[in-house]
Design a protein around this motif. Sequence first.
Motif, mmCIF file in Angstrom:
data_model
loop_
_atom_site.group_PDB
_atom_site.id
_atom_site.type_symbol
_atom_site.label_atom_id
_atom_site.label_comp_id
_atom_site.label_asym_id
_atom_site.label_seq_id
_atom_site.Cartn_x
_atom_site.Cartn_y
_atom_site.Cartn_z
ATOM 1 N N ILE A 12 -4.589 -2.730 30.539
ATOM 2 C CA ILE A 12 -5.130 -2.203 29.264
ATOM 3 C C ILE A 12 -5.749 -0.943 29.593
ATOM 4 C CG2 ILE A 12 -5.746 -4.630 28.570
ATOM 5 C CD1 ILE A 12 -8.753 -4.085 29.440
ATOM 6 N N LYS A 67 -12.703 7.187 34.224
ATOM 7 C CA LYS A 67 -11.529 6.441 35.043
ATOM 8 C C LYS A 67 -11.431 5.087 34.258
ATOM 9 C CE LYS A 67 -11.070 4.100 38.975
ATOM 10 N NZ LYS A 67 -11.703 2.965 38.382
ATOM 11 N N PRO A 69 -9.772 1.386 34.232
ATOM 12 C CA PRO A 69 -9.571 0.526 35.384
ATOM 13 C C PRO A 69 -8.004 0.551 35.754
ATOM 14 C CG PRO A 69 -9.612 -0.801 33.223
ATOM 15 C CD PRO A 69 -10.035 0.720 32.832
ATOM 16 N N ILE A 70 -7.885 0.123 37.173
ATOM 17 C CA ILE A 70 -6.785 0.346 37.848
ATOM 18 C C ILE A 70 -6.345 -0.886 38.523
ATOM 19 C CG2 ILE A 70 -6.010 1.254 40.103
ATOM 20 C CD1 ILE A 70 -7.399 3.750 39.320
ATOM 21 N N THR A 71 -4.991 -1.328 38.458
ATOM 22 C CA THR A 71 -4.389 -2.322 39.261
ATOM 23 C C THR A 71 -4.431 -2.265 40.582
ATOM 24 O OG1 THR A 71 -3.546 -3.093 37.167
ATOM 25 C CG2 THR A 71 -2.607 -4.381 39.310
ATOM 26 N N THR A 72 -4.993 -3.044 41.739
ATOM 27 C CA THR A 72 -4.859 -2.877 42.790
ATOM 28 C C THR A 72 -3.632 -3.830 43.459
ATOM 29 O OG1 THR A 72 -7.072 -2.260 43.145
ATOM 30 C CG2 THR A 72 -5.760 -2.705 45.246
ATOM 31 N N ASN A 82 -11.413 2.992 44.227
ATOM 32 C CA ASN A 82 -12.766 3.223 44.033
ATOM 33 C C ASN A 82 -13.714 3.439 45.050
ATOM 34 O OD1 ASN A 82 -12.990 2.853 41.261
ATOM 35 N ND2 ASN A 82 -13.528 0.863 41.288
ATOM 36 N N GLU A 258 -17.019 4.796 34.397
ATOM 37 C CA GLU A 258 -15.842 3.722 34.241
ATOM 38 C C GLU A 258 -16.495 2.602 33.614
ATOM 39 O OE1 GLU A 258 -14.569 2.454 37.970
ATOM 40 O OE2 GLU A 258 -16.455 2.375 38.943
ATOM 41 N N HIS A 261 -15.118 -3.663 34.159
ATOM 42 C CA HIS A 261 -14.070 -4.487 34.351
ATOM 43 C C HIS A 261 -12.769 -4.218 34.824
ATOM 44 C CE1 HIS A 261 -11.999 -2.976 30.707
ATOM 45 N NE2 HIS A 261 -13.049 -2.889 30.162
ATOM 46 N N GLY A 262 -11.922 -5.066 35.001
ATOM 47 C CA GLY A 262 -10.675 -4.475 35.746
ATOM 48 C C GLY A 262 -9.568 -4.500 34.633
ATOM 49 N N SER A 263 -8.316 -4.299 35.028
ATOM 50 C CA SER A 263 -7.096 -3.606 34.148
ATOM 51 C C SER A 263 -6.589 -4.933 33.547
ATOM 52 C CB SER A 263 -5.959 -3.112 35.159
ATOM 53 O OG SER A 263 -5.547 -4.137 36.033
ATOM 54 N N ALA A 264 -6.939 -6.132 33.504
ATOM 55 C CA ALA A 264 -6.539 -7.184 32.413
ATOM 56 C C ALA A 264 -5.121 -7.217 32.397
ATOM 57 C CB ALA A 264 -7.436 -7.240 31.293
ATOM 58 N N ARG A 267 -3.423 -8.848 29.354
ATOM 59 C CA ARG A 267 -3.787 -8.321 27.887
ATOM 60 C C ARG A 267 -3.144 -7.153 27.571
ATOM 61 N NH1 ARG A 267 -5.620 -13.135 26.093
ATOM 62 N NH2 ARG A 267 -7.180 -13.899 27.442
ATOM 63 N N ALA A 273 -7.641 -5.607 23.834
ATOM 64 C CA ALA A 273 -8.529 -5.196 24.595
ATOM 65 C C ALA A 273 -9.836 -4.537 23.997
ATOM 66 C CB ALA A 273 -8.109 -4.353 25.935
ATOM 67 N N ASN A 274 -10.728 -4.844 24.386
ATOM 68 C CA ASN A 274 -12.161 -4.352 23.922
ATOM 69 C C ASN A 274 -12.450 -3.040 24.797
ATOM 70 O OD1 ASN A 274 -14.964 -3.845 23.047
ATOM 71 N ND2 ASN A 274 -15.420 -5.917 23.885
ATOM 72 N N TYR A 313 -11.336 -9.661 20.162
ATOM 73 C CA TYR A 313 -10.904 -11.055 20.573
ATOM 74 C C TYR A 313 -12.196 -11.713 21.423
ATOM 75 C CZ TYR A 313 -9.247 -10.878 25.101
ATOM 76 O OH TYR A 313 -9.275 -10.788 26.512
#
Length: 481
Positions: A12, A67, A69-72, A82, A258, A261-264, A267, A273-274, A313
């Motif tokens: 997201i 920054k 969020p990032i997917t590891t 991070n 940042e 939360h993460g990269s969800a 979603r 996404a919020n 949502y």
Amino acid sequence: MTTITVARGDGIGPEIMDACLRVLDAAGAELEYEEVHVGERVYLAGNTSGIEPGFWDSIRRTKVFYKAPITTPQGSGFKSINVTTRKTLGLFANVRPCRAFHPFVRTRHPDMDVVIIRENEEDLYAGIEHRQTDEVYQTLKLISRPGTERICRYAFAYARVYGRRKVTCFTKDNIMKLTDGLFHRVFEEVAREYPEIEHEHWIVDIGAAKLADSPETFDVVVLPNLYGDVLSDVAAQIAGSVGMAGSANIGEHAAMFEAIHGSAPRRAGQNLANPSGLLMGGVLMLVHLGLRDVAARVHNAWLRTLEDGIHTYDVFREDVSRQKVGTRQFADAVIERLGQKPVSLAAVAYPSEQALAIPPAPRYAPGERVLRGVDVFLFWNDRDRDPNVLGPLLAQASSDGLELSMITNRGLKVWPKGAPETFCTDHWRCRFQLDDRAPPLEQDRVFQLLSRIGKLGFDVIKTEHLYYFDGEPGFSLGQGQ
Ligand code: NAD
């Protein structure tokens, strides 16, 4: 114009970053963006740091990193961006305001307004881990005096600048008397420099329970890294949602902002996404850049949007929400409200006298350090692991007053006079100490001791020297009877 470094992130990330930058631009932030690529794409191109080469140059130039969020990627070998960024740039303080927005966002704690200040570089995050024997693994917990002093001073300075009345510290110093004991002691020392601010200390287990049960009794909370990592997520979640909180990572040379939360990924790309967490990270960034009016304009418009029941949502509820919107529409709603203030939630202001100086890393003159013994760690798996066999065998390595004084297994004393019920692993800590009247130990004698232990057929896996610092022992005593 101020230039900042921006990473749009993964999942997201790109859509919430786009929404946030639109809000900041519309609010008149006058920022220029230098975009860098970090995260999944860089990892999957074979770079295990997840960071493209131009990244550090950009941050060194702009000193401010916004920054998403990032997917590891799953699997070993990928380093956390991070942790690398925080430690490389010395971003020692992680600041997470966690506030309830009752009745507009569901929470059991309507009056909660807590700021978690987490030490960001030390503790169990050193990542120094070893497998020492077949059965035992270890990680090193490192707490430094300068690191602790700096984070405690930052917490009190934060409380003073933002008009907060109390700073609370959580540690587990009843068990970790040296590491957490240092954190607690330094906290008390620094507190004396801020007499107008109340201070208190809780053991982390009961403190965490109290924070989860009655967060309204806390104000600013300062914590070592691991407890801070866990409890800042707990605090954000019980305030309303992890999707709503932003965070600042502050250092002397740079700062990173940042969402928490993460990269969800589930979603991603659906305009669902919020963007609130990243937007609140952006507000912390504007304050840091000295753009306080813009920060207040964005923050108040956002509060007004929440109050008007315009919700994504994740916080939407039939009874209080008016309109369920996507990421883009939420940003549009905030932009429409720029210049407005909330009606029932308290409006924010960031007056210009609220400037928070970054405390420098203190340095200390070395004290008197005297070596009086050594803990020798052995791998030993013979003879039913009976400490009453190991003790007399190993005591043969004692010489000239450097005597085997005790053996512990997982920290519990098992020789002399251990309990027969104690379960023993294959990992033994064997303490050799000088008697009180002997002159200080020379390092060479430690090496000779190790050589004698090796000749007796034992497998040494590591040693720890036993020093006295200005007459005080710099080591824990064994637990047990
Ligand atoms: P997550 O925070 O991405 O998601 C947890 C839950 O919260 C999911 O149900 C998600 O849909 C929801 N959620 C999170 N942010 C939201 C938002 N803004 N709006 C609406 N719903 C939201 O945590 P995760 O699923 O454990 O991690 C996913 C990925 O993110 C992993 O690769 C992880 O490593 C990474 N991660 C990155 C950071 C960071 O870059 N700072 C932090 C945490 C996790």
